[in-house]
Design a protein around this motif. Structure first.
Motif, PDB file in Angstrom:
ATOM      1  N   VAL A  10       5.314 -40.092  26.049  1.00  0.00           N
ATOM      2  CA  VAL A  10       4.591 -38.872  25.688  1.00  0.00           C
ATOM      3  C   VAL A  10       3.340 -39.259  24.906  1.00  0.00           C
ATOM      4  O   VAL A  10       3.402 -40.067  23.980  1.00  0.00           O
ATOM      5  N   ASN A  11       2.223 -38.667  25.289  1.00  0.00           N
ATOM      6  CA  ASN A  11       0.976 -38.861  24.561  1.00  0.00           C
ATOM      7  C   ASN A  11       1.029 -37.997  23.305  1.00  0.00           C
ATOM      8  O   ASN A  11       1.117 -36.781  23.393  1.00  0.00           O
ATOM      9  N   LEU A  12       0.982 -38.626  22.147  1.00  0.00           N
ATOM     10  CA  LEU A  12       1.089 -37.908  20.869  1.00  0.00           C
ATOM     11  C   LEU A  12      -0.257 -37.819  20.158  1.00  0.00           C
ATOM     12  O   LEU A  12      -0.359 -37.968  18.951  1.00  0.00           O
ATOM     13  N   SER A  13      -1.305 -37.537  20.931  1.00  0.00           N
ATOM     14  CA  SER A  13      -2.660 -37.536  20.371  1.00  0.00           C
ATOM     15  C   SER A  13      -3.068 -36.220  19.726  1.00  0.00           C
ATOM     16  O   SER A  13      -4.145 -36.131  19.157  1.00  0.00           O
ATOM     17  N   GLY A  14      -2.248 -35.199  19.804  1.00  0.00           N
ATOM     18  CA  GLY A  14      -2.611 -33.956  19.132  1.00  0.00           C
ATOM     19  C   GLY A  14      -1.905 -32.735  19.688  1.00  0.00           C
ATOM     20  O   GLY A  14      -1.413 -32.727  20.809  1.00  0.00           O
ATOM     21  N   LEU A  15      -1.851 -31.708  18.858  1.00  0.00           N
ATOM     22  CA  LEU A  15      -1.237 -30.444  19.252  1.00  0.00           C
ATOM     23  C   LEU A  15      -2.124 -29.735  20.260  1.00  0.00           C
ATOM     24  O   LEU A  15      -3.336 -29.944  20.264  1.00  0.00           O
ATOM     25  N   PRO A  16      -1.570 -28.904  21.092  1.00  0.00           N
ATOM     26  CA  PRO A  16      -0.185 -28.438  21.094  1.00  0.00           C
ATOM     27  C   PRO A  16       0.761 -29.345  21.863  1.00  0.00           C
ATOM     28  O   PRO A  16       1.967 -29.127  21.863  1.00  0.00           O
ATOM     29  N   PHE A  17       0.251 -30.369  22.543  1.00  0.00           N
ATOM     30  CA  PHE A  17       1.094 -31.172  23.419  1.00  0.00           C
ATOM     31  C   PHE A  17       1.976 -32.167  22.686  1.00  0.00           C
ATOM     32  O   PHE A  17       3.141 -32.291  22.987  1.00  0.00           O
ATOM     33  N   GLY A  18       1.417 -32.905  21.732  1.00  0.00           N
ATOM     34  CA  GLY A  18       2.235 -33.868  21.025  1.00  0.00           C
ATOM     35  C   GLY A  18       1.526 -34.476  19.844  1.00  0.00           C
ATOM     36  O   GLY A  18       0.337 -34.792  19.913  1.00  0.00           O
ATOM     37  N   THR A  19       2.259 -34.618  18.763  1.00  0.00           N
ATOM     38  CA  THR A  19       1.755 -35.260  17.551  1.00  0.00           C
ATOM     39  C   THR A  19       2.980 -35.637  16.721  1.00  0.00           C
ATOM     40  O   THR A  19       4.117 -35.549  17.185  1.00  0.00           O
ATOM     41  N   TYR A  20       2.758 -36.060  15.487  1.00  0.00           N
ATOM     42  CA  TYR A  20       3.862 -36.370  14.584  1.00  0.00           C
ATOM     43  C   TYR A  20       3.989 -35.270  13.544  1.00  0.00           C
ATOM     44  O   TYR A  20       2.983 -34.755  13.048  1.00  0.00           O
ATOM     45  N   LYS A  21       5.218 -34.933  13.210  1.00  0.00           N
ATOM     46  CA  LYS A  21       5.468 -33.976  12.142  1.00  0.00           C
ATOM     47  C   LYS A  21       4.876 -34.565  10.864  1.00  0.00           C
ATOM     48  O   LYS A  21       5.101 -35.735  10.553  1.00  0.00           O
ATOM     49  N   PRO A  22       4.078 -33.755  10.123  1.00  0.00           N
ATOM     50  CA  PRO A  22       3.429 -34.280   8.914  1.00  0.00           C
ATOM     51  C   PRO A  22       4.412 -34.966   7.967  1.00  0.00           C
ATOM     52  O   PRO A  22       5.496 -34.463   7.705  1.00  0.00           O
ATOM     53  N   GLY A  23       4.021 -36.143   7.500  1.00  0.00           N
ATOM     54  CA  GLY A  23       4.828 -36.895   6.542  1.00  0.00           C
ATOM     55  C   GLY A  23       6.012 -37.622   7.157  1.00  0.00           C
ATOM     56  O   GLY A  23       6.834 -38.184   6.435  1.00  0.00           O
ATOM     57  N   THR A  24       6.115 -37.603   8.502  1.00  0.00           N
ATOM     58  CA  THR A  24       7.238 -38.276   9.161  1.00  0.00           C
ATOM     59  C   THR A  24       6.733 -39.027  10.390  1.00  0.00           C
ATOM     60  O   THR A  24       5.567 -38.959  10.735  1.00  0.00           O
ATOM     61  N   GLN A  25       7.623 -39.693  11.030  1.00  0.00           N
ATOM     62  CA  GLN A  25       7.339 -40.329  12.325  1.00  0.00           C
ATOM     63  C   GLN A  25       8.066 -39.580  13.437  1.00  0.00           C
ATOM     64  O   GLN A  25       8.344 -40.136  14.501  1.00  0.00           O
TER      65      GLN A  25
END
Length: 150
Positions: A10-25
């Motif tokens: 999964v590409n986690l480059s930004g919302l709404p598609f994918g990112t990291y929950k703030p302060g976590t991995q």
């Protein structure tokens, strides 16, 4: 799935598609939810594997992931090496920005004009994306901002 899980890139480059929950991995977003749903429907655990443009196809070919949920333009070259679902879940088109009084109102108006394309936004030649631009002179730029100075 013999190993009891599916690995989904999964590409986690930004919302709404994918990112990291703030302060976590912890991955979050639409593509992450879709990946989890695929695993659930297969009856196996889902492992979300972060991918970027430079490694997504390589990870798939090397078996590091079983499938991808990531932005990727279908090209003839890629279609020789990868399989694609027949109907993408999301598709984007190109956008043209021109001065208001340029007379450019449709793609065909670019004939014999100079067109600047940001390499960060388009991984393929504009001739592949927009056949009607085949006679345009293209210049590639590393950023959208520097494209404004072409």
């Amino acid at each position: 799935m013999e190993r009891g899980k599916v690995r989904i890139g999964v590409n986690l480059s930004g919302l709404p598609f994918g990112t990291y929950k703030p302060g976590t991995q912890t991955p979050v977003g639409f593509a992450v939810d879709l990946a989890q749903d695929i695993g659930h429907k297969l009856g196996v655990e889902t492992e979300v594997v972060p991918v970027v443009a430079a490694n997504r196809a390589v990870f798939l070919q090397q078996g590091k992931v079983d499938l991808l949920i990531a932005n990727m333009t279908v090209t003839p070259e890629r279609a020789e090496q990868l399989d694609y679902v027949p109907t993408p879940y999301e598709q984007l088109g190109g956008a043209l920005v021109a001065p208001r009084h340029s007379g450019i109102t449709r793609w065909e108006d670019l004939k014999d004009k100079t067109v600047c394309i940001s390499q960060r936004r388009f991984a393929v030649s504009p001739r592949f994306c927009w056949p009607c631009v085949a006679t345009a002179v293209t210049r590639l730029s590393s950023t959208v901002q520097s494209c404004m100075n072409c």
